[in-house]
Design a protein around this motif. Structure first.
Motif, short mmCIF file in Angstrom:
data_model
loop_
_atom_site.label_atom_id
_atom_site.label_comp_id
_atom_site.label_asym_id
_atom_site.label_seq_id
_atom_site.Cartn_x
_atom_site.Cartn_y
_atom_site.Cartn_z
N ALA A 65 37.45 14.58 57.23
CA ALA A 65 37.76 15.45 55.83
C ALA A 65 36.96 14.76 54.75
O ALA A 65 37.36 13.86 54.41
CB ALA A 65 39.03 15.75 55.71
N THR A 66 35.83 15.43 54.05
CA THR A 66 35.61 15.02 52.75
C THR A 66 36.71 15.27 51.81
O THR A 66 37.58 16.03 52.07
CB THR A 66 34.26 15.50 52.29
N SER A 67 36.56 14.52 50.56
CA SER A 67 37.73 14.82 49.52
C SER A 67 37.72 16.13 49.18
O SER A 67 38.66 16.64 49.06
CB SER A 67 37.37 13.72 48.19
N LYS A 99 31.32 8.24 53.75
CA LYS A 99 31.23 8.68 52.54
C LYS A 99 32.26 8.21 51.53
O LYS A 99 33.30 8.35 52.31
CB LYS A 99 30.82 10.25 52.62
N ASP A 100 32.07 7.94 50.16
CA ASP A 100 33.22 7.90 49.54
C ASP A 100 34.38 8.96 49.44
O ASP A 100 33.99 10.19 49.24
CB ASP A 100 32.80 7.62 48.20
#
Length: 344
Positions: A65-67, A99-100
């Motif tokens: 899950a990306t932010s 990814k951040d």
């Protein structure tokens, strides 16, 4: 009561059914058909014959899950975690580039449990081994034909299979597609790969500590998953198993070969990478002709409406992008398209 057919019991199809049930409740009868012997699609969890303890994810491995998606799909992630379907992925994954702000989740009962959760919530009638062959416009209904020549009428149809399979359907679909829609569908492309699951005796011990490992130095194998370690090393009753995914170039090279011919090649490469690996008691090989979407339909709202009334809608990751949240986006976009066309 409107009769709605969703073709494809994968993530997009199961979530479509779930959302539609929650929106229209008893005002709609939902059926989900799939040509396979089990639900899940590319999120299916497999077991060897005569085993209740072993299971392996031959397709999707975990959820990232990306932010941004963690925020926009927050209610869904919360629901799945509160039900125990999703848990944080804490096992070490060698070679994983993050990814951040992104977060990984695993499924203690396998990726197929995601699909089963939504199907259960939907109350849909699930029919397996139903291979749809044609879709025909019959006045205010759709006649959906399947192998053996049987057919049924529905007030709305949602097709969530891979795009090449949609384009092979007989009937009125090709006639109803606009030139632009046809071009967009023709432009969709997929990667192909093989997956092999190895199931080991209960007392088998692996000499590695990682939950999964990305392989960059092998022409054949690109990913290996230690299934108990990936999900939870302390999971009681989960038999030792390993999943191997081949690289896309290898998949393309051997795509037209029978999986029985390709399996020994993959196993030879695996034992060169992991020479101390025990001998399995069962092996399952699967060919993913349509693995992940490489080229999706551009500038798409998450679905494609082919006909408004009665509604015929195309959906799936090919209309967004190929991961968990892409399928969620597609299912969310289908809901207003259907509810606007069905009696409330």
């Amino acid at each position: 009561m409107s009769r709605v057919l969703i073709v494809g019991a994968g993530l997009t199809g199961s979530l479509c059914a779930c959302l539609l049930r929650r929106e229209l409740q008893s005002k709609v009868h939902i059926e989900v058909w799939d040509k396979a012997r089990g639900a899940g699609g590319r999120m299916s969890t497999s077991r060897p014959p005569d085993s209740l303890s072993h299971s392996a994810d031959l397709g999707a491995q975990y959820v990232t899950a990306t932010s941004a998606y963690a925020q926009s799909h927050h209610s869904l992630y919360s629901e799945l975690q509160s039900c125990g379907v999703l848990q944080p992925l804490d096992a070490p994954i060698e070679g994983l580039k993050h990814k951040d702000g992104s977060k990984d989740y695993m499924t203690p009962l396998g990726m197929g449990s995601l699909v089963k959760h939504f199907l259960s919530q939907s109350g849909a009638d699930l029919s397996l081994e139903r291979h749809v062959t044609g879709v025909f416009l019959r006045g205010a209904s759709w006649e959906v034909q399947r192998t053996a020549g049987d057919s049924e009428l529905f007030d709305a149809v949602v097709l969530t299979m891979p795009v090449p399979q949609i384009l092979q359907l007989q009937g009125d679909l090709g006639r109803l597609l606009s030139v632009q829609q046809q071009q967009q569908l023709d432009g969709v492309s997929y990667s192909s790969r093989f997956a092999v699951a190895l199931f080991f005796p209960p007392d088998a011990v692996f000499s590695f500590s990682w939950g999964a490992r990305y392989v960059s130095s092998n022409r054949c194998i690109c990913y290996i998953s230690n299934e108990p370690g990936k999900r939870n090393a302390d999971s009681p009753g989960l038999g030792p198993s390993l999943v191997v995914h081949t690289s896309v170039p290898f998949g393309v090279e051997h795509l037209e070969q029978d999986k029985e011919e390709v399996q020994p090649i993959i196993l030879k490469e695996l034992y060169q990478l992991l020479p101390d690996l025990p001998q399995p008691i069962s092996i399952k090989c699967h060919k993913w002709r349509y693995s992940q979407v490489l080229t999706s339909v551009p500038d798409c709202p998450g679905h494609m409406t082919v006909h408004d009334q009665p509604p015929l809608v195309l959906a799936g990751d090919a209309f967004v992008h190929s991961n968990f949240d892409g399928c969620v986006e597609s299912a969310l976009s289908v809901l207003p398209a259907l509810t606007a066309a069905l009696p409330r």
